[in-house]
Each structure stands twice: as C-alpha cells, then as structure tokens.
Write an enzyme that holds these catalytic residues in place. Structure first.
Site: not given
Lengths: 377, 76
Positions: A77, B13-15
C-alpha cells in the site's frame, strides 16, 4: 523519483537525528498502537483506503522540502500511495521496503565498550524497543537476550573471529520471541536461564550456575531467589564494570512489575536487588538494559542505550534511601496493566511449550512493546 | 448468510483486497451484501476501519483455515 528505503536506512536517520517526514498509510488503530518515532521524525496518518481515488486531499499536509517516506504494514500500500504522490509531482518520495514488518525486525549494531580484553556490542531493535548484546573476549562470545534473528549474532561473531559459546536470557520474555534456544542449537553454545521461568527444553539453570567465566570474562548472575515466586528478571554483572540489567533497571528508571499478577512479590524482589546488590556497585558501572521506552531520551552520546549507574541513581528517587514498604507501594501503584500483544503465546513459545512457524512468529511480534512503554520512576 | 455478490480476493496482497472491495461495492445497491474471501491477515483491521469511514457495515466475519471471510452491507 520513487525509491525504496530500507529499515536500516530509516534506523540511521532516526539515530543521526535527520529530518524525516512519514506518511503512514496503515489504519488508524495500528498507527495509534505503534509507529516509527524519533526526535526529528514527524508523521501523519492517512489510511491508504482513503487515498484510493487520488492523493489530492493529502498533498497540502505534506512537506515539499523534506524527504518523505510512505509507510504501511508490509509494503504494497505504501508503494501504491507513493507512486501516486510521484505522479502528483512530489520529488523526494520513498516507501519503506518490507513495511513495518521489516522495521519491527531490524537490528542496529552499536559498539558499547572495548578494552584490551573485552568488546561489547549492543543490538538495538528500534521497532520493538528491545536490546540484546554480544560480549566478545578472546575467541569466544556470549550473547545476552538474543532476538530470533540469530544469523545477525552469528555473523557478528564471525566478523570478530569468535565463536558463540554462551547464551543468557535475563528473563522469560513476554514481548518478543527469544532466539536463545535456536542460537544454542545452531552454535552448540550453552544456554542459561532461570529454571523457575518454566522452560521445558534442556538448558543450564542459573540456580546452579550463577557465575560464567571464559577468556577474560567473569559474569556474575544477580538474582533474587525466592522459592515460590516468579522472579522478574536477573541481571548480569560483567568484570565489575558492565551491568546487563535485563528488566530490572532502565536508563529511565526501574523495571515494571511482572505480568503474572504477583506485583507485590515482584516489587519486594526488586527492592532487594536494588538495595542489597546494586547499591553496592560503583557509580561508574555502565548499565545496559533489556529495553528502552524513548530512544531520544535514553540513547547516549556514544550512540547506544545505556548510562552510568551513578547518573541513573541520581535521577531516580526510588533508588535512594527508601523504606521497603514505601518502595513496594510506589512500584505497585505504578504497575501498568496493559500487556504486550500476544504475550501468552509468546511466553508459551519461549518456554518451549508451543512451536510457531517463522510467519506466525513474525505476526505475533508485530506491534508495540508494552514492556517498555511505561517505566516505574 | 446470503449475499448478493461474491469477491474472491484470496492470494491478493494489500492494497488489492480493499481496492477490489471498493470497486465491487460501487456496483451494488444499498443494503445489498458482499461476501469477501481473503488470505491477507491485515485485511480485517483495514476492512473494519474502511467500512466505518465509508458508512458501510461489516455484518459478519469468519475464519476457515487460512481463509478469512467477511460479509459487508452497503450503506444507504
């Protein structure tokens, strides 16, 4: 331009007190629990899921002249957000490689002490506030409170031309997984801890070995042996010069009561240790604790966490001429009730009662180190 | 629990799980339920926070082996 920054590079910046601005894109509760901190580190928290439609909203909160580091739990992220920031025209943007997981695992090696007979390194685990040590003398090395990253100690010993022959754990850790057993298996070193801590594998109990001697090292174990009580923590006094204080004394004060609910007994043991054993030690003894709470306050000019005993004594009224009951009352009143994340599972693993995969160990250790958050002043 | 739509985000996986969740929710009507399966352990906290900040509701969560299952209801 977008670049990755390693935990090691971040650790250097924190230690060197360089300006660093962090955009932490984890969710709010994770950020409030624990984050990267330092005297010149400032950070804001905007969860990545609030930035999925664009980063315009956050741009005005970001500095344009400082280095900007985007941080998330693992990496994905932060990269996602950092790429958008670069597209939006920001210049000096990095993401933390491996995220807070790698921050939690980084060990920073610092030289603490060296004379002709002895060399001591401290391993700062900034992401957890945990400290471990290696004492090298001749061709042998002793490791104090090793983390589970055993290759770091093995590599360091190799660099020094030494073999790890002794491993000591000052107590059964509740906030991190001990590397003691693994390191002993890997090196054949003798592994010591208190029998009363309840480990189920083979080790050398301090109850029967309260002195360890090799090369020019003479280590004495300072423990208050009270049958029936859970001892909080033992300390190691090396060559009448270095006190590896475990969870007994910190740079900022005295240790916190144990997690077993026996606060009164623990506080009495602590009193006996402080007044019977530590009181007799010289002011110039170097105290090297097992934890720290605030790096900027507890790190000294030489770059390691530690202080001379005289300075700690002078700054701590609990260590000066106190009546036992008053001491116990004060320690009990300051006892903290918050426990480290997953402490029951971590204790079970450290006792050898439970086994966990490396991934599970990583997950269990993530988060704040509440053993060190509040010292008893 | 019945759901109106299913999102398989296992292995992501994130995001990405949140990105996909958001996209799926955009295509749904108020009060409809989206069922999500993921393997990313960090998703739980993120989804909880995300539903709160977006006015959606996390109605149920389950764990089956390595798979985390969630049901979220789209807000009005």
């Amino acid at each position: 331009m977008l670049t990755g920054m390693t935990a090691k590079e971040v650790a250097k910046m924190v230690k060197n007190k360089e300006d660093l601005f962090i955009l932490d894109v984890r969710n709010q509760s994770d950020y409030q629990d624990w984050k990267i901190e330092g005297e010149k580190v400032s950070s804001i928290n905007v969860p990545y899921f609030d930035l999925l439609d664009g980063v315009e909203g956050v741009l005005k909160q970001l500095p344009t002249d400082n280095k900007l580091l985007v941080v998330c739990a693992k990496e994905g992220s932060s990269k996602f957000v950092a790429e958008q920031l670069v597209e939006a025209g920001l210049q000096d943007v990095s993401y933390l490689e491996g995220g807070m997981k790698s921050w939690s695992e980084h060990l920073e090696q610092v030289l603490v002490y060296a004379d002709e007979q002895l060399k001591v390194y401290q391993y700062l685990r900034m992401g957890k506030g945990c400290l471990s040590y290696m004492v090298i003398s001749g061709e042998e090395a002793l490791v104090v409170d090793p983390s589970r990253f055993t290759d770091v100690y093995m590599e360091a010993a190799k660099q020094e031309g030494a073999k790890i022959t002794h491993i000591v754990d000052s107590h059964l850790h509740a906030d991190h997984i001990s590397g003691g057993k693994t390191l002993a298996d890997q090196t054949g070193a003798a592994y010591y801890m208190m029998k009363s801590e309840g480990a189920v594998f083979d080790f050398m109990p301090f109850e029967e070995h309260d002195r360890i001697r090799f090369a020019h090292v003479d280590l004495r174990v300072l423990a208050v042996k009270t049958p029936g009580h859970t001892p909080g923590s033992v300390s190691f006094f090396v060559n009448d010069k270095l006190l590896f204080s475990g969870d007994t004394i910190f740079v900022g004060g005295l240790g916190r009561p144990d997690l077993g609910g026996k606060v009164q007994e623990w506080a009495k043991d602590l009193y006996d240790t402080v007044y019977e054993k530590i009181a007799a030690m010289a002011d110039d003894v170097i105290v090297l604790p097992g934890h720290y709470a605030n790096l900027d306050q507890e790190v000294n000019a030489a770059g390691y966490v530690g202080a001379e005993l005289g300075a700690i004594r002078a700054g701590n009224e609990l260590m000066n001429q106190q009546d036992k009951q008053a001491f116990v009352d004060q320690v009990v009143a300051n006892a903290q009730t918050e426990t480290p994340p997953n402490f029951e599972e971590i204790i079970a693993i450290n006792r050898g009662v439970d086994v966990a995969s490396p991934e599970r160990q990583q997950e269990l250790e993530i988060g704040p180190n509440r053993c060190a958050l509040h010292h008893t002043h | 629990m019945t759901s109106n739509k299913f999102l398989d985000a296992k292995g992501l996986a994130c995001p990405m799980p949140i990105v996909r969740t958001k996209k799926a929710m955009n295509e749904m009507e108020a009060n409809q339920v989206l069922e999500i399966h993921v393997t990313d352990k960090g998703f739980k906290n993120d989804l909880t926070a995300w539903t709160k900040s977006t006015g959606n509701e996390l109605v149920k969560a389950e764990e089956e082996g390595d798979v985390l299952k969630f049901w979220i209801k789209k807000g009005e």
